[in-house]
Design an enzyme around this catalytic site. Sequence first.
Site, PDB file in Angstrom:
ATOM      1  N   GLU A  31       0.824  -1.212   0.000  1.00  0.00           N
ATOM      2  CA  GLU A  31       0.000   0.000   0.000  1.00  0.00           C
ATOM      3  C   GLU A  31       0.857   1.260   0.000  1.00  0.00           C
ATOM      4  O   GLU A  31       0.831   2.032   0.955  1.00  0.00           O
ATOM      5  CB  GLU A  31      -0.888   0.023   1.250  1.00  0.00           C
ATOM      6  CG  GLU A  31      -1.816  -1.157   1.366  1.00  0.00           C
ATOM      7  CD  GLU A  31      -2.524  -1.228   2.708  1.00  0.00           C
ATOM      8  OE1 GLU A  31      -3.691  -1.655   2.742  1.00  0.00           O
ATOM      9  OE2 GLU A  31      -1.911  -0.859   3.726  1.00  0.00           O
TER      10      GLU A  31
ATOM     11  N   ARG B 122       2.962   7.694   0.108  1.00  0.00           N
ATOM     12  CA  ARG B 122       3.996   8.721   0.003  1.00  0.00           C
ATOM     13  C   ARG B 122       4.965   8.474  -1.151  1.00  0.00           C
ATOM     14  O   ARG B 122       5.281   9.380  -1.914  1.00  0.00           O
ATOM     15  CB  ARG B 122       4.778   8.718   1.319  1.00  0.00           C
ATOM     16  CG  ARG B 122       5.812   9.794   1.481  1.00  0.00           C
ATOM     17  CD  ARG B 122       6.675   9.496   2.723  1.00  0.00           C
ATOM     18  NE  ARG B 122       5.884   9.244   3.908  1.00  0.00           N
ATOM     19  CZ  ARG B 122       5.426  10.191   4.726  1.00  0.00           C
ATOM     20  NH1 ARG B 122       5.715  11.454   4.489  1.00  0.00           N
ATOM     21  NH2 ARG B 122       4.711   9.882   5.778  1.00  0.00           N
TER      22      ARG B 122
ATOM     23  N   TYR C 123       4.845  17.368  12.842  1.00  0.00           N
ATOM     24  CA  TYR C 123       5.939  16.410  13.069  1.00  0.00           C
ATOM     25  C   TYR C 123       7.342  17.005  12.912  1.00  0.00           C
ATOM     26  O   TYR C 123       8.309  16.262  12.861  1.00  0.00           O
ATOM     27  CB  TYR C 123       5.891  15.258  12.048  1.00  0.00           C
ATOM     28  CG  TYR C 123       4.578  14.652  11.670  1.00  0.00           C
ATOM     29  CD1 TYR C 123       3.813  13.963  12.600  1.00  0.00           C
ATOM     30  CD2 TYR C 123       4.128  14.704  10.355  1.00  0.00           C
ATOM     31  CE1 TYR C 123       2.625  13.347  12.224  1.00  0.00           C
ATOM     32  CE2 TYR C 123       2.944  14.086   9.967  1.00  0.00           C
ATOM     33  CZ  TYR C 123       2.194  13.411  10.917  1.00  0.00           C
ATOM     34  OH  TYR C 123       1.037  12.786  10.534  1.00  0.00           O
TER      35      TYR C 123
ATOM     36  N   CYS D 299      -2.766  32.762  12.716  1.00  0.00           N
ATOM     37  CA  CYS D 299      -2.524  33.293  14.055  1.00  0.00           C
ATOM     38  C   CYS D 299      -2.123  32.147  14.964  1.00  0.00           C
ATOM     39  O   CYS D 299      -2.910  31.673  15.784  1.00  0.00           O
ATOM     40  CB  CYS D 299      -3.772  33.963  14.583  1.00  0.00           C
ATOM     41  SG  CYS D 299      -4.180  35.381  13.596  1.00  0.00           S
TER      42      CYS D 299
END
Length: 429
Positions: free
Chosen positions: A289, A292, A333, A360
């Site tokens: 699978e 990325r 991350y 903000c």
Amino acid sequence: MLHENLSVKNGRLHFAGYDTIELCERYQTPLMLLDENMIRSNMALYKSVISEFFPAGSMPLYASKALSFKEMYRICKDEGIGTDIVSIGELYTAISAGFPLERAFFHGNNKLDSDIEFAIDNGLGYFIVDTYDELYAIDRIAKEKSIVQKLLLRLTPGIDPHTHAAISTGKVDSKFGTAIETGQALEIVKVALSLENVKLCGFHCHIGSQIFEISPFCNASDIMLDFINQTRKEFGFVPEYLNLGGGFGVRYVESHGTIDIRQAIKDIASHVKAKCQEYNLEMPKILFEPGRSIVAAAGMTLYTVGSIKEIKGYKNYVSIDGGMTDNPRYALYQSDYTVLTANKMDEPTNYTATIAGRCCESGDLIQEDVQIAKPTRGDKLAVLVTGAYNYSMASNYNKVARPPIVMLGKTDRVVVKRETLEHLTALDV
Ligand SMILES: *Cc1c(COP(=O)(O)O)cnc(C)c1O
């Protein structure tokens, strides 16, 4: 450069053969670009190498949570690969694109009854089931509809591939899957085999993300095959499929490693083959699978530089017309990214910049203390390798509109339109 789809001409960054500065003028910024050729060739590579080294019926499933919109599913369909989806939103997008759902696998640790019904009504191929509640719910709903629903069970092999904790999922203490180590996996297999309206077709594991070595995959497959050996002994059950998940690493910055996908799949295959021989098991069809590694390096985000604030002894804040709303990964991350001043590619990269978004929120940064060519207001910044988990994680925080996605193939074309102010209030009453 970092990836083969990048080059420089006349001091300007080119991507997938296109002049990024011209694209900024044509489409405005912030702008997300995708290299169609790279997406297709990555899918084709996985497909050909998996079918070369694994039994017939083995295939890649594009993990579409990495980047999900209609054209991505059309490309998956066109390239003849499967897809993994995690919500009925992704499923609906795949359906809208005409994706053949017999090749769709539905993931997620908490599928609602309404999700299950929707998926079954639309002819989903396989559920990937995390735990008992869901297994019983699928059986019940399948029974109401007088069908037998195919599924895989997600198991946790107890492996930590040493990536960031938030993207490591194969450990026993995880919200995903059922643990092998505790004996619960064997129990759930027994239950699945006893239910009348589900058909257990295989096992799944996904150990994490940004993995550059094959050893975690080999270790996971050892544990899974050992488990299959056990289910054969206990229940006479050998699954049709073994799904080894995704997680192949991608190079975001020069210091990252690389992984040769062809070699990696080939080496994993010979490992799996040896293990199957050891147990005298027929090798199951193997699924992977990748998310990325298919789409990340095929993406780039372009921004226009606005205000620049230099604080002596501290940081130089270079503000851009996007930020965590289109790329929350640094905020989440502290992910690494390569940043380039796209219209000053011939100038020295001797300016230390912290790239800040417009929200903000002090954490709204794309990268801290990166070396780039000194920018001024109006210059274009390119953030590389943004194809995965950027747009799919984008938000409208501060009512910031999301950028368009332009696909760069034989021609350049908008595949996701820019959000407008009207879109931002479309649901308000
Ligand atoms: C996220 C995920 C993937 C894809 O991981 P990548 O690191 O993008 O390859 C595959 N399978 C499952 C179950 C996932 O959760």
